[in-house]
Design an enzyme around this catalytic site. Structure first.
Site, short mmCIF file in Angstrom:
data_model
loop_
_atom_site.label_atom_id
_atom_site.label_comp_id
_atom_site.label_asym_id
_atom_site.label_seq_id
_atom_site.Cartn_x
_atom_site.Cartn_y
_atom_site.Cartn_z
N ILE A 1 0.87 -1.18 0.00
CA ILE A 1 0.00 0.00 0.00
C ILE A 1 0.90 1.23 0.00
O ILE A 1 1.72 1.40 0.93
CB ILE A 1 -0.93 0.00 1.23
CG1 ILE A 1 -1.86 -1.22 1.20
CG2 ILE A 1 -1.72 1.29 1.32
CD1 ILE A 1 -2.80 -1.28 0.01
N HIS B 1 -13.16 4.55 12.67
CA HIS B 1 -14.02 5.74 12.82
C HIS B 1 -13.43 6.93 12.09
O HIS B 1 -12.22 7.13 12.07
CB HIS B 1 -14.32 6.04 14.29
CG HIS B 1 -13.20 6.61 15.10
ND1 HIS B 1 -12.98 7.96 15.22
CD2 HIS B 1 -12.27 6.03 15.89
CE1 HIS B 1 -11.96 8.18 16.05
NE2 HIS B 1 -11.51 7.02 16.46
N GLU C 1 -17.83 7.82 16.85
CA GLU C 1 -17.12 6.85 17.73
C GLU C 1 -16.70 7.54 19.01
O GLU C 1 -16.78 6.98 20.10
CB GLU C 1 -15.89 6.29 17.01
CG GLU C 1 -15.14 5.20 17.79
CD GLU C 1 -14.05 5.70 18.73
OE1 GLU C 1 -13.50 4.87 19.48
OE2 GLU C 1 -13.75 6.91 18.74
N GLU C 2 -16.26 8.80 18.87
CA GLU C 2 -15.72 9.52 20.03
C GLU C 2 -16.79 9.81 21.08
O GLU C 2 -16.47 10.17 22.20
CB GLU C 2 -15.04 10.82 19.57
CG GLU C 2 -13.85 10.61 18.63
CD GLU C 2 -12.63 10.00 19.32
OE1 GLU C 2 -12.73 9.62 20.49
OE2 GLU C 2 -11.57 9.90 18.66
N ASP D 1 2.95 3.20 7.50
CA ASP D 1 3.26 2.39 6.33
C ASP D 1 3.08 0.90 6.64
O ASP D 1 2.40 0.16 5.92
CB ASP D 1 4.71 2.68 5.90
CG ASP D 1 5.05 2.09 4.54
OD1 ASP D 1 4.13 1.70 3.81
OD2 ASP D 1 6.26 2.01 4.23
N1 TRP Z 1 -10.62 6.06 19.60
C1 TRP Z 1 -10.17 5.46 20.84
C2 TRP Z 1 -10.57 6.39 21.97
O1 TRP Z 1 -10.57 7.57 21.79
C3 TRP Z 1 -8.68 5.30 20.86
C4 TRP Z 1 -8.28 4.19 21.68
C5 TRP Z 1 -7.89 4.20 22.95
C6 TRP Z 1 -8.21 2.85 21.24
N2 TRP Z 1 -7.58 2.96 23.36
C7 TRP Z 1 -7.79 2.12 22.33
C8 TRP Z 1 -8.48 2.23 20.04
C9 TRP Z 1 -7.60 0.76 22.20
C10 TRP Z 1 -8.30 0.87 19.91
C11 TRP Z 1 -7.87 0.14 21.00
O2 TRP Z 1 -10.91 5.95 23.03
ZN ZN Z 2 -10.40 8.91 20.00
#
Ligand code: TRP
Ligand code: ZN
Ligand code: CA
Length: 443
Positions: free
Chosen positions: A49, A130, A176-177, A307
């Site tokens: 990729i 996300h 997601e957040e 990468d």
């Molecule tokens: N988007 C997740 C968050 O803000 C980031 C994150 C934290 C995460 N710990 C994780 C993603 C473990 C995958 C696995 O909480």
């Molecule tokens: Zn996050």
């Protein structure tokens, strides 16, 4: 070699000397026995990729945030602009896309779903991440990185005109957040029959952290192994992800029983000196000091991590999407001889099974070829990868025939197919000896 008359009351070795004498034999036998592996039909190797393409998507996400008040958060215009950007690329590449709306906190949210036409509609492999950021920043590592790697992998599928066995579906989640809102909405709105067709969901959230670790989710063993094998091939050590299981969109799938896996390069947790030794970077500093901050910009990316992880995404899609439920009749065999010590501890011969999905068959065929001068001495078990023992043959004081050459049928449907199976053989009476000549599993 055969002893025509045999006294079953011969004095036995003391327990201590029996164990002492055989431990070395057992260990030596295991060390010299090569792992026999019959791989399923070869699959097309995943392409590299291009990092530049992934980074071009990140630049676009950065520009979108900058033009929209600094973020790509749920309910802000930068989010919808990110959806439009990815959708246009996918549409041009021949994907069937759909934008699924939901409402959260009084604002409209969007999931983007892209289906690659073809493949078995009853076996759907999904990958996603996300697309929203927090309100405080542009979210380039969290999670422009996963979004861009999944996008570029989807575009590579199109460039290569991949014809996978499975149906491929890519997803970019909203909100997601705010609590995995978009992915939960998607899973909850799927009819049960559609859910049951999803053979796996791969999640990519934060895969370009500036002080990176290489973390693999400890979930579905086949998915986990696919990622670990990829990094092993690069000579990059991995660790199990522990910075918050359930903190990203895979949890929405896992909660309804769909096999999941994924990659992660670390968030606010501190890199230890042991981790800095194996991965480089700075010990005593967070994997991502800009986590959920305004400084999570295009400057907040480690190119090497991005990468490698982008290539890992493609590797997983190519490997797992190849479908590779091998046709029935595949044979996994170990032909290395293993000595069976007289009246002593058990010895084992391993067979490694890879590339299958799901559980072993209800009529697993276990072909055994043991050369021995008094087979009544022998207790033979099949040991599943999780350690469960299936008795194939008991000892019997008066079975003086030699050799155990037989095919046993085992109901192994409670065992996952992939992993290291063992044939375990113990000689429980003194005088006659022998060896495992070969054994095999036929799936
Ligand atoms: N988007 C997740 C968050 O803000 C980031 C994150 C934290 C995460 N710990 C994780 C993603 C473990 C995958 C696995 O909480
Ligand atoms: Zn996050
Ligand atoms: Ca014996």
């Amino acid at each position: 070699m055969r002893h025509p008359i045999r006294l079953r009351s011969l004095p036995r070795l003391s327990r201590r000397s029996a164990v002492g004498a055989t431990a070395a034999v057992t260990l030596a036998g295991l060390l010299v026995a090569p792992m026999a592996t019959a791989a399923p039909a070869p699959t097309v190797a995943a392409p590299d990729i291009p990092l530049a393409n992934v980074k071009a998507h990140l630049s676009q996400f950065q520009s979108i945030a900058s033009a929209n008040g600094g973020s790509r958060a749920h309910g802000r215009p930068g989010y919808k602009a990110s959806i439009d950007y990815a959708k246009a690329k996918l549409d041009a590449a021949g994907y069937t896309t759909s934008v699924k709306q939901f409402t959260y906190n009084g604002a409209t949210g969007y999931n983007l779903i892209a289906d690659w036409p073809g493949g078995d509609a009853n076996q759907v492999l999904m990958a996603g991440g996300h697309l929203d950021s927090v309100t405080s920043g542009p979210g380039i590592n969290d999670n422009g990185s996963g979004s861009a790697a999944v996008l570029e992998t989807a575009l590579a599928v199109s460039r290569e005109q991949l014809k996978p066995t499975k149906h491929l579906r890519f997803a970019w989640w909203g909100a997601e957040e705010l609590g995995l809102v978009g992915s939960k909405n998607y899973v909850n709105s799927l009819p049960a029959t559609e859910r049951s067709k999803i053979t796996g969901y791969l999640n990519f959230d934060m895969i370009g952290s500036p002080n990176p670790g290489y973390f693999v989710y400890d979930d579905d063993p086949t998915i986990e192994k696919t990622f670990k094998d990829f990094f092993a091939g690069l000579n990059v050590p991995t660790e199990i992800e522990t910075e918050g299981d359930g903190r990203s969109d895979h949890a929405s799938f896992k909660n309804v029983g769909i096999p999941v896996g994924g990659l992660f390069t670390g968030a606010s947790r501190t890199k230890t000196s042991a981790q800095a030794q194996k991965w480089g970077g700075t010990a005593g500093q967070a994997f991502d000091r800009c986590y959920h901050s305004s400084c999570d910009t295009t400057a907040n990316i480690n190119d090497t991590a991005l990468d490698r992880n982008s290539d890992a995404v493609a590797h997983a899609i190519w490997t797992l999407g190849a479908g590779s439920t091998p046709p029935p009749g595949d044979v996994y065999e170990n032909t290395a001889d293993v000595a069976i010590p007289d009246n002593a501890a058990a010895v084992s011969s391993p067979v490694s099974v890879t590339g299958r999905t799901g559980n072993a068959p209800a009529a697993l065929q276990v072909g055994v070829d043991i050369r021995h001068t008094w087979r009544g001495d022998l207790v033979v078990d099949l040991i599943a990868p999780d350690g469960t023992a299936y008795r194939l043959k008991n000892s019997s004081a008066n079975d003086s025939a030699d050799n155990v050459i037989a095919t046993y049928t085992v109901n192994a449907s409670a065992e996952s197919a992939n992993g290291t199976w063992n044939l375990r053989v113990q000689d429980v009476a003194a005088q006659d000896t022998g060896y495992i000549n070969s054994w095999k599993l036929t799936f």
